[in-house]
Enzyme design. Structure first.
Site, short mmCIF file in Angstrom:
data_model
loop_
_atom_site.label_atom_id
_atom_site.label_comp_id
_atom_site.label_asym_id
_atom_site.label_seq_id
_atom_site.Cartn_x
_atom_site.Cartn_y
_atom_site.Cartn_z
N ARG A 42 0.96 -1.05 0.04
CA ARG A 42 0.08 0.10 -0.11
C ARG A 42 1.43 1.74 -0.14
O ARG A 42 2.00 1.35 0.73
CB ARG A 42 -0.73 0.30 1.31
CG ARG A 42 -0.64 -0.07 2.30
CD ARG A 42 -0.23 0.70 3.30
NE ARG A 42 0.09 1.72 4.32
CZ ARG A 42 1.58 2.04 4.29
NH1 ARG A 42 2.49 1.79 3.44
NH2 ARG A 42 2.47 1.69 5.69
N ASP A 51 -3.01 5.78 13.14
CA ASP A 51 -3.96 4.33 13.38
C ASP A 51 -4.25 3.99 14.52
O ASP A 51 -4.47 3.86 15.69
CB ASP A 51 -3.78 3.40 12.23
CG ASP A 51 -1.91 3.12 11.58
OD1 ASP A 51 -1.07 3.72 12.98
OD2 ASP A 51 -2.09 2.19 11.33
N ASP A 189 -2.24 -1.35 7.44
CA ASP A 189 -1.28 -2.11 6.57
C ASP A 189 -2.63 -2.99 5.95
O ASP A 189 -2.20 -3.76 5.11
CB ASP A 189 -0.41 -1.83 6.57
CG ASP A 189 0.53 -0.89 7.41
OD1 ASP A 189 -0.01 0.34 7.08
OD2 ASP A 189 2.09 -0.97 7.85
N LYS A 233 11.66 -2.48 9.45
CA LYS A 233 10.58 -2.25 10.83
C LYS A 233 11.08 -3.07 11.64
O LYS A 233 10.71 -2.58 12.51
CB LYS A 233 8.50 -3.16 10.12
CG LYS A 233 7.45 -1.72 10.43
CD LYS A 233 6.51 -2.64 10.37
CE LYS A 233 5.58 -2.31 9.97
NZ LYS A 233 4.33 -3.25 9.50
C1 GLA Z 1 3.93 1.82 9.93
C2 GLA Z 1 2.23 1.02 10.55
C3 GLA Z 1 1.18 1.48 10.65
C4 GLA Z 1 0.73 3.02 10.30
C5 GLA Z 1 2.37 3.68 9.52
C6 GLA Z 1 2.03 5.05 9.92
O1 GLA Z 1 3.20 1.34 8.40
O2 GLA Z 1 2.27 -0.25 10.20
O3 GLA Z 1 0.29 1.23 11.23
O4 GLA Z 1 1.33 3.47 11.97
O5 GLA Z 1 3.26 3.11 9.84
O6 GLA Z 1 1.47 5.49 9.15
#
Ligand code: GLA
Length: 461
Positions: A42, A51, A189, A233
């Site tokens: 995405r 979120d 996500d 991440k």
């Molecule tokens: C990552 C997290 C999401 C969101 C974005 C920032 O992608 O997995 O849940 O918090 O960062 O918007």
């Protein structure tokens, strides 16, 4: 990063990948695959770090995805192989509680899916599976390659067990499962990967999960450019990300005190302000913090003094993990989250009215807020934003968690070629030794539909 081309993958590419995956499955496991699942990555257009605060986001699914071919097993073993040989094969057993692989191991995302399904409604799965993965979402780019792997694996394990869960249910349970990997992430996500609608962005609200398709302005391209800074991440970005989550929790405790008797109950997250005070603008609440607290990072001890609570109680209440630096910029973080949520509402209106200019200004404002208040940008992202705006982007911002990864730009389609040329010359050419590789780093994405699971033959258990 794999695959060249400044377009996302076309349907014909996907068909070729699927055929190849089925063939490789046969070669690798000595039998035919019984199902194929597919989960897209995405790009978030607006609503960053909202979120997990229970506030809305506005992402779209992209035409890059994770495909998994699989077949059920009679035992509880899950074998996962990847066509990309840099990801070594992994195996584990389905159980109520699945111990993680070492931190940073790609196999943890497949375990996260299994663990999430096992915890859901207390049911464990009765069949393991042989799985083969093929992904073409760039890694560490902020395009959710890891969540796509979690979603595609969950669908594969369900298919192996001839079980069905609605995409809405999966979107509720999988973010919690991914926390098993150690990131305190929100639900955006997985929700967009599962629930996306082709040709549209999706406004997603949380707790409870609700979605609304939002049209994109016709005649414009959504262009995603990689800053060449990996934002995995599972690495340092995870620590910075989790720090922001804790800062938001601390902001809630401070708002409890600042709002005093005007607050019907304590806040569990910043988004509660929207539920408790419908009709009031969220950004108004920043004023409860900013004249009272200095606009600089505060130590936990200082915050505890403002709240009038013992430090250790605050630490427990906000679940502050050990090892975070003792500097919490609560005012700035709250200001970003609350104004960003308002921008999502305004963006939905602008897009509904076909007003590309208004939407682009909101993208620019979001970027400034991410940079100055949430402090998730970096030098390379700033250089790329400058090159994008100079190259004709109507609006441009970082997308995803930040700390590297990608930018997203809104570009008048008649100016796309010119835009790409400008960004290539003023950003990539100076950083890449071989200019032939430039096309691997920027993409013109079309909004695609959500994840799918396709049965190829009956599963006999
Ligand atoms: C990552 C997290 C999401 C969101 C974005 C920032 O992608 O997995 O849940 O918090 O960062 O918007």
């Amino acid at each position: 990063m794999k695959k060249a081309g400044n377009r996302g993958s076309e349907p014909a590419d996907e068909e070729r990948r699927r055929e190849n995956l089925l063939q490789q499955f046969r070669r690798s496991y000595g039998r035919d695959a019984q199902f194929v699942t597919r989960a897209p990555g995405r790009v978030n257009l607006l609503g960053e770090h909202t979120d997990y605060n229970g506030l809305p986001v506005l992402p779209m699914a992209i035409d890059r995805n994770t495909l998994i071919a699989g077949a059920a097993r009679r035992d509880l073993q899950v074998n996962v192989k990847n066509l990309d040989s840099s990801f070594a094969p992994r195996s584990f057993e389905l159980a109520k509680s699945i111990p993680a692989f070492a931190a940073g191991d790609w196999g943890n995302y497949t375990k996260a899916a299994a663990q999430g399904l096992a915890l859901h409604a207390g049911k464990t799965l009765r069949h393991g599976a042989d799985l083969l993965v093929d992904g073409n979402i760039p890694h560490g780019a902020g395009l959710s390659s890891s969540s796509a792997l979690v979603v595609a694996t969950a669908l594969a394990l369900l298919a192996a067990n001839e079980r069905h869960e609605s995409p809405e249910t999966l979107a509720e349970i999988l973010p919690g499962a991914e926390r098993y990997v150690g990131t305190l992430s929100g639900g955006m996500d997985h929700a967009i990967s599962l629930l996306a609608e082709a040709g549209h962005a999706l406004r997603i609200d949380f707790f409870p999960l609700r979605t609304r398709p939002v049209p994109l302005p016709s005649g414009y391209d959504i262009i995603v450019c990689h800053s060449l800074v990996q934002a995995e991440k599972s690495a340092a970005a995870k620590r910075h990300y989790n720090h922001r989550v804790i800062e938001c929790r601390l902001a809630c405790r401070l708002l409890d005190v600042a709002l005093g008797t005007g607050l019907p109950r304590d806040l569990t997250m910043l988004g509660d302000l929207a539920t408790l005070f419908p009709g009031r603008s969220l950004s108004e609440f920043v004023a409860y913090l900013s004249p009272w607290l200095p606009d600089r990072p505060l130590s936990l001890a200082e915050i505890a003094t403002y709240i009038g609570a013992p430090v250790d109680a605050l630490q427990v209440q906000c679940q502050v993990p050990p090892g975070l630096s003792d500097a919490f910029a609560v005012v700035r973080r709250a200001r970003h989250v609350l104004t960003e949520a308002e921008r999502v509402g305004q963006a939905e209106e602008a897009l509904g009215a076909g007003d590309a200019g208004a939407f682009a200004s909101l993208m620019d404002a979001s970027h400034a807020s991410c940079r100055d208040d949430y402090e998730i940008s970096c030098r390379e992202i700033e250089d790329l934003i400058r090159a994008s705006k100079d190259g004709g982007a109507l609006g441009a911002r970082l997308t995803g968690a930040g700390f590297g990864g990608c930018t997203v730009s809104l570009v008048d389609r008649s100016r796309t070629a010119e835009f790409l040329k400008h960004v290539d010359r003023h950003f990539y050419a100076q950083r890449l030794a071989d200019e032939r590789h430039i096309e691997q780093y920027r993409f013109v994405f079309r909004p695609r539909g959500g994840a799918t699971s396709q049965r190829l033959e009956a599963i006999t258990s």
